[in-house]
Structures are given as C-alpha cells and as structure tokens.
Enzyme design. Structure first.
Site, mmCIF file in Angstrom:
data_model
loop_
_atom_site.group_PDB
_atom_site.id
_atom_site.type_symbol
_atom_site.label_atom_id
_atom_site.label_comp_id
_atom_site.label_asym_id
_atom_site.label_seq_id
_atom_site.Cartn_x
_atom_site.Cartn_y
_atom_site.Cartn_z
ATOM 1 C CE LYS A 1 -3.895 -0.469 4.839
ATOM 2 N NZ LYS A 1 -5.206 -0.015 5.402
ATOM 3 C CG HIS B 1 -2.238 -0.891 1.040
ATOM 4 N ND1 HIS B 1 -2.298 -2.112 1.388
ATOM 5 C CD2 HIS B 1 -3.243 -0.635 0.790
ATOM 6 C CE1 HIS B 1 -3.264 -2.652 1.244
ATOM 7 N NE2 HIS B 1 -3.990 -1.908 0.869
#
Length: 263
Positions: A157, A153
């Site tokens: 995040k 990600h």
C-alpha cells in the site's frame, strides 16, 4: 448493464472482474490496464482461469465506450484521467482509489454535474456499518475520551494513513462539531510531551499481506472502547463496488456508500 474495470491485472482488478462475472444482471464490458502492462492484449480472465471474451486494453476511450459504468481502484492520477474521458463519453464512475488531495476530492462534485460518480474510501458494507457505529460513539463520548485511530495494511500500500482511517477521523470530528484538519496528529516521535487535549491521533502499520484492519479507540480514565473492522479478503470491497455500479448507472450527481446502501 456493462461494467469496465480499471487496473484489470491487479489484485483488486482481478477480484472485481471475478465478481462482475458472478453477478446476475451485469456483464464485463471492458478491462483497462496501464500502457506496457503484460496483460494488455490478453483475455481479462486469464489469471482467473476463465475466458471472458473481453481483451485487456490500454486505450481508455475505446474501453469506456463499451461500458455504462467504470469501477476504478487504481491511483489518483490515473483515476482523474479516467474521469475526464468518462465525462466526455457519459460513462458513470465508481471510485475506490485512495490517496487523493483535498483539492482532488473536491473536484468530484464537478464531475457529478455531468455523470454519476460514487466515491467512497471503502466500499465494504461492513466498513460502512462501522462508520455509523463510530458516529454514534463519537457523539456519546465527546467529553473525557481521547481518540486514536490505528490501521494496518499490506506492505504494497502506497498511501498512509489509509483513506478509510481518514474517513473515520472525519466522522469522529464532524460528530463532535469540529474539523479533522484542526485535530489530526499523524506522527509522534521523540519527546512529544503530554497528549494534547482534543487531538485525534493516527497510527499506521504496513506489512505482509494484511488486507485491512481499522480500529477507533476511545480512551477514557478507567475504561476504553474500541470499534474494530477487519477485512480477511478483498471480496467485500468488490461486492460493494459492483453494488455501487448498479446504483449509479444512468444517474448524475456525486454519491457515497450511504446513498448506495440507503443508510
């Protein structure tokens, strides 16, 4: 049907607002953001170059009183606060937030006694189809295959492994008649020794603007099977969340995307 969006100024919030504006049969009822946000007091469509007529507010109660369903992709503490207000007002909630503790997730069932709640670690139709493929593979490959879950990600995040990766691990474990808590390995460093039989390993990558990549690897002797889903934009998440909002409006109970998609 009126939809409220939490975290209205964020990337996901903006995608959700845009999706609501483009979806027939639904309207933007409210846009919520944290106290102190520069977006508070502005039209919810400013960043999109659109005029919605909805002003971003940090007053959760006032915002939810204008909506049938709240879509929430924020943080666990904020989502739980929103759930409490939504329950008092009878507003259904679609939860896309990740990073909850097991105890917090268990509390969703209690909220479902009063209002409709959809909770899913990933709202994408493609991801939920991938979940089904993983379940089938896990049953077939229960013996003789090591399982590793790799996720990547963007650098912003804040939780790891991702909620989607954890859900994939739960699916594998349950399909094989076990519990993820008994099999999960979240970190390896130094001299770890040989891989322990039956464990489910997790590897996390964070960097750049990666929207979300997930791979479940079934590694056997002489072959391996990889089931991968890659998200190129957040659009699929937003479309799935709005679909969930339409589904849960007027209902009571706790639901997931299997219910929404009829899987």
């Amino acid at each position: 049907m009126k939809i409220a969006i939490a975290g209205a100024s964020g990337r996901m919030g903006q995608m959700l607002i845009d999706t609501v504006l483009r979806t027939p049969g639904v309207t933007l009822g409210a846009a919520l953001d944290r106290p102190g946000s520069d977006a508070v007091g502005q039209d919810a469509g400013v960043k999109l170059g659109k005029t919605t007529g909805v002003i971003v507010t940090d007053d959760v109660r006032a915002g939810l009183s204008q909506a049938d369903v709240l879509i929430d992709f924020t943080r666990p503490d904020a989502t739980l606060n929103h759930l409490n207000v939504a329950r008092e007002l009878g507003t259904a909630v679609v939860i896309g937030t990740t990073g909850f503790t097991a105890e917090q997730k268990a509390s969703f069932k209690t909220y479902g006694e009063s209002i409709g709640v959809v909770w899913a670690p990933n709202m994408s139709v493609g991801v939920n189809a991938t979940f089904k493929l993983i379940e089938v593979a896990a049953k077939i490959l229960a013996q003789g295959y090591d399982v590793e879950i790799i996720e990547a990600h963007h650098k912003h995040k804040i939780d790891a492994p991702s909620g989607t990766a954890l859900k994939m691990g739960e699916i594998v474990a349950e399909a094989q008649g076990t519990k993820l808590a008994d099999r999960a390995v979240y970190a390896r460093e130094g001299e770890t020794g040989p891989r322990e039989l039956g464990t489910i390993g997790f590897a996390t990558v964070r960097g750049g603007d990666i929207v979300g990549d997930h791979t479940v690897l079934f590694a056997g002797d002489g072959e391996r099977i990889e089931i991968t889903h890659r998200s190129n934009t957040r659009q699929s998440y937003a479309e799935g969340a709005v679909r969930a909002a339409v589904y849960v409006a007027g209902k009571k109970g706790l639901y997931d995307m299997n219910d929404v998609l009829g899987l």
